[in-house]
Enzyme design. Structure first.
Site, PDB file in Angstrom:
ATOM      1  N   TYR A  33       0.850  -1.195   0.000  1.00 29.91           N
ATOM      2  CA  TYR A  33       0.000   0.000   0.000  1.00 29.91           C
ATOM      3  C   TYR A  33       0.885   1.245   0.000  1.00 29.91           C
ATOM      4  CZ  TYR A  33      -3.721  -3.292   1.407  1.00 29.91           C
ATOM      5  OH  TYR A  33      -4.607  -4.344   1.479  1.00 29.91           O
ATOM      6  N   PRO A  88     -15.476  -5.358   2.536  1.00 32.43           N
ATOM      7  CA  PRO A  88     -16.750  -5.806   3.115  1.00 32.43           C
ATOM      8  C   PRO A  88     -17.945  -4.998   2.619  1.00 32.43           C
ATOM      9  CG  PRO A  88     -15.513  -4.528   4.726  1.00 32.43           C
ATOM     10  CD  PRO A  88     -14.596  -4.737   3.559  1.00 32.43           C
ATOM     11  N   LEU A 147     -22.280  -1.536  -1.302  1.00 31.23           N
ATOM     12  CA  LEU A 147     -23.240  -1.990  -0.288  1.00 31.23           C
ATOM     13  C   LEU A 147     -23.669  -0.876   0.675  1.00 31.23           C
ATOM     14  CD1 LEU A 147     -21.799  -5.556   0.377  1.00 31.23           C
ATOM     15  CD2 LEU A 147     -24.105  -5.039  -0.440  1.00 31.23           C
ATOM     16  N   THR A 148     -23.143   0.333   0.474  1.00 30.89           N
ATOM     17  CA  THR A 148     -23.635   1.453   1.285  1.00 30.89           C
ATOM     18  C   THR A 148     -24.969   1.945   0.721  1.00 30.89           C
ATOM     19  OG1 THR A 148     -22.620   3.184  -0.069  1.00 30.89           O
ATOM     20  CG2 THR A 148     -21.262   2.224   1.676  1.00 30.89           C
TER      21      THR A 148
HETATM   22  N1  LIG Z   1      -5.706  -8.665   1.172  1.00 32.51           N
HETATM   23  C1  LIG Z   1      -6.099  -8.126   0.056  1.00 32.51           C
HETATM   24  O1  LIG Z   1      -5.771  -8.576  -1.064  1.00 32.51           O
HETATM   25  C2  LIG Z   1      -6.983  -6.903   0.129  1.00 32.51           C
HETATM   26  C3  LIG Z   1      -7.651  -6.442  -1.032  1.00 32.51           C
HETATM   27  C4  LIG Z   1      -8.498  -5.339  -0.889  1.00 32.51           C
HETATM   28  C5  LIG Z   1      -8.626  -4.697   0.355  1.00 32.51           C
HETATM   29  N2  LIG Z   1      -7.936  -5.157   1.441  1.00 32.51           N
HETATM   30  C6  LIG Z   1      -8.080  -4.521   2.776  1.00 32.51           C
HETATM   31  O2  LIG Z   1      -9.467  -4.357   3.077  1.00 32.51           O
HETATM   32  C7  LIG Z   1      -9.754  -2.987   3.357  1.00 32.51           C
HETATM   33  C8  LIG Z   1     -11.167  -2.674   2.882  1.00 32.51           C
HETATM   34  O3  LIG Z   1     -11.399  -3.074   1.549  1.00 32.51           O
HETATM   35  P1  LIG Z   1     -11.694  -2.034   0.352  1.00 32.51           P
HETATM   36  O4  LIG Z   1     -11.095  -0.730   0.656  1.00 32.51           O
HETATM   37  O5  LIG Z   1     -11.290  -2.743  -0.904  1.00 32.51           O
HETATM   38  O6  LIG Z   1     -13.294  -1.965   0.290  1.00 32.51           O
HETATM   39  P2  LIG Z   1     -14.466  -1.475   1.258  1.00 32.51           P
HETATM   40  O7  LIG Z   1     -14.020  -1.394   2.639  1.00 32.51           O
HETATM   41  O8  LIG Z   1     -15.608  -2.359   0.909  1.00 32.51           O
HETATM   42  O9  LIG Z   1     -14.810  -0.020   0.676  1.00 32.51           O
HETATM   43  C9  LIG Z   1     -14.078   1.117   1.062  1.00 32.51           C
HETATM   44  C10 LIG Z   1     -14.570   2.334   0.277  1.00 32.51           C
HETATM   45  O10 LIG Z   1     -16.010   2.402   0.256  1.00 32.51           O
HETATM   46  C11 LIG Z   1     -16.447   3.748   0.472  1.00 32.51           C
HETATM   47  N3  LIG Z   1     -17.096   3.765   1.806  1.00 32.51           N
HETATM   48  C12 LIG Z   1     -16.670   3.139   2.946  1.00 32.51           C
HETATM   49  N4  LIG Z   1     -17.532   3.342   3.956  1.00 32.51           N
HETATM   50  C13 LIG Z   1     -18.531   4.092   3.461  1.00 32.51           C
HETATM   51  C14 LIG Z   1     -19.729   4.610   4.024  1.00 32.51           C
HETATM   52  N5  LIG Z   1     -20.079   4.362   5.279  1.00 32.51           N
HETATM   53  N6  LIG Z   1     -20.539   5.361   3.224  1.00 32.51           N
HETATM   54  C15 LIG Z   1     -20.226   5.606   1.931  1.00 32.51           C
HETATM   55  N7  LIG Z   1     -19.104   5.130   1.337  1.00 32.51           N
HETATM   56  C16 LIG Z   1     -18.260   4.372   2.093  1.00 32.51           C
HETATM   57  C17 LIG Z   1     -15.201   4.606   0.424  1.00 32.51           C
HETATM   58  O11 LIG Z   1     -14.896   4.949  -0.941  1.00 32.51           O
HETATM   59  P3  LIG Z   1     -15.448   6.267  -1.717  1.00 32.51           P
HETATM   60  O12 LIG Z   1     -15.688   7.330  -0.688  1.00 32.51           O
HETATM   61  O13 LIG Z   1     -14.360   6.591  -2.665  1.00 32.51           O
HETATM   62  O14 LIG Z   1     -16.701   5.803  -2.403  1.00 32.51           O
HETATM   63  C18 LIG Z   1     -14.133   3.644   0.924  1.00 32.51           C
HETATM   64  O15 LIG Z   1     -12.842   4.023   0.521  1.00 32.51           O
HETATM   65  C19 LIG Z   1      -8.635  -2.213   2.652  1.00 32.51           C
HETATM   66  O16 LIG Z   1      -8.440  -0.934   3.221  1.00 32.51           O
HETATM   67  C20 LIG Z   1      -7.454  -3.127   2.870  1.00 32.51           C
HETATM   68  O17 LIG Z   1      -6.912  -2.922   4.185  1.00 32.51           O
HETATM   69  C21 LIG Z   1      -7.140  -6.261   1.337  1.00 32.51           C
END
Ligand SMILES: NC(=O)c1ccc[n+]([C@@H]2O[C@H](COP(=O)([O-])OP(=O)(O)OC[C@H]3O[C@@H](n4cnc5c(N)ncnc54)[C@H](OP(=O)(O)O)[C@@H]3O)[C@@H](O)[C@H]2O)c1
Length: 327
Positions: free
Chosen positions: A66, A213, A219-220
């Site tokens: 990252y 998630p 999913l928001t």
């Molecule tokens: N191990 C792996 O290969 C892997 C891969 C992916 C992620 N991860 C980890 O998992 C974490 C989470 O996954 P992710 O970032 O891919 O997806 P996520 O948590 O499903 O979505 C995060 C994004 O959704 C939006 N969001 C979040 N909460 C919200 C709310 N309450 N209301 C409105 N919009 C909201 C924001 O983007 P906007 O404001 O831009 O819409 C935010 O940046 C990452 O930070 C990372 O640490 C790991």
């Protein structure tokens, strides 16, 4: 600060809130993977971390990839500025295995320790199953950094059931437990339920850490409520079929049900999505939503303050299978 019941991660002595904070968003736009999200800057990162801590979250997931350490450095700087003691938080980070051999685990561990200092690496995860070394060789190298007290516990990420079992067995030979498998899991992505990963994780006592998630914001329900927002989405999400008007119509029935369940709890669809993940399979699944703003982090942490009824949880499960084309 909200008091939240902790869970034990795998068979470790790491006690975590059912939600952690995903810190990929702290990559500051650097590196190939880090460019996925726009740079946030230290002030916004401070607010997100502070809001998460106030909401009862006590652990953070980051990775070497990252922003080539930018996320790890941002996290440790923020926590230090806030006067958070190392003993008050749990830190998970990841080694990047692609185009590398297991020997790079030892070669790069000091960089990871420096980037996160003064916070210890509580959980060190292999980010992907793709390396030039076998899983057994990677686990030997991981065991060595545990034995030298450079990290506390070992996890994997994106490992299939078979790969997870190989990792588990290789570590077990050294008397070390595999604590977790971090995989994509949410109401619109449920492969781990059909490919044996979840079943085996339960059997082995390995925690599932659910990434993406909120299906990266879908999913928001915000895009369903205002499809014009799709035009403002930057980065690779633009090309995902879910982030299209057609995709939104496909998933709308699920979002509508989430909305009605949310209303019963004075909650939001995002909170319902997270609540389902952390309770539907007992204590096995914990989730790490990321946030681009402090208001999102606050809303997400709010999912820790209620529990859906088992009827609502089962209804959502059924509806999500229907939307995914499996009933
Ligand atoms: N191990 C792996 O290969 C892997 C891969 C992916 C992620 N991860 C980890 O998992 C974490 C989470 O996954 P992710 O970032 O891919 O997806 P996520 O948590 O499903 O979505 C995060 C994004 O959704 C939006 N969001 C979040 N909460 C919200 C709310 N309450 N209301 C409105 N919009 C909201 C924001 O983007 P906007 O404001 O831009 O819409 C935010 O940046 C990452 O930070 C990372 O640490 C790991």
């Amino acid at each position: 600060m909200t008091q939240v019941q902790r869970r034990t991660l795998g068979k470790s002595d790491l006690h975590v809130s059912p939600l952690g904070l995903g810190c990929w968003q702290f990559s500051e736009g650097q590196g190939l993977v880090g460019r996925f999200w726009p740079a946030l800057g230290p002030a916004v990162i401070d607010e997100i971390v502070n809001t998460s801590l106030q909401g009862g979250i006590n652990w953070f997931d980051t990775a070497e990839i990252y922003g080539r350490g930018a996320s790890e450095r941002a996290l440790s700087s923020t926590l230090s500025r806030m006067g958070v003691k190392p003993s008050e938080v749990v830190i998970a980070t990841k080694w990047w295995p692609v185009l590398r051999r297991a020997s790079s685990i030892q070669k790069t561990i000091d960089d990871r320790i420096r980037a996160l200092s003064p916070y210890a690496i509580d959980l060190y995860q292999v980010h992907q199953p793709y390396s030039w070394s076998s899983i057994a060789q990677q686990m030997e190298a991981m065991a060595a950094v545990v034995e030298s007290h450079q990290v506390r516990y070992v996890g994997v990420s994106n490992f299939s059931a078979r790969q997870m079992e190989l990792a588990y067995t290789a570590l077990e030979r050294r008397g070390i437990t595999l604590v977790s498998n971090q995989v994509k899991y949410n109401l619109l992505h449920r492969k781990i339920e059909s490919n044996d990963t979840l079943r085996l994780a339960k059997e082995l006592g390995v925690s599932i850490i659910a990434y993406s998630p909120l299906e990266q914001g879908l999913l928001t329900g915000k895009f369903h409520g205002d499809p014009e927002l799709l035009k403002r989405v930057s980065g690779p999400r633009k090309y995902s079929s879910g982030f299209s008007r057609r995709g939104l119509e496909r998933t709308r029935p699920l979002i509508q049900s989430m909305q009605s369940i949310a209303e019963k709890h004075g909650a939001t669809p995002a909170q319902v999505a997270l609540n389902w993940l952390m309770h539907h399979h007992g204590d096995t699944v914990v989730a790490i939503p990321g946030a681009s703003r402090s208001a999102q982090a606050s809303q997400n942490a709010g999912a820790l303050s209620f529990v859906m009824s088992s009827e609502d949880s089962a209804l959502l499960s059924e509806l999500s299978w229907q939307v995914l084309g499996r009933s």
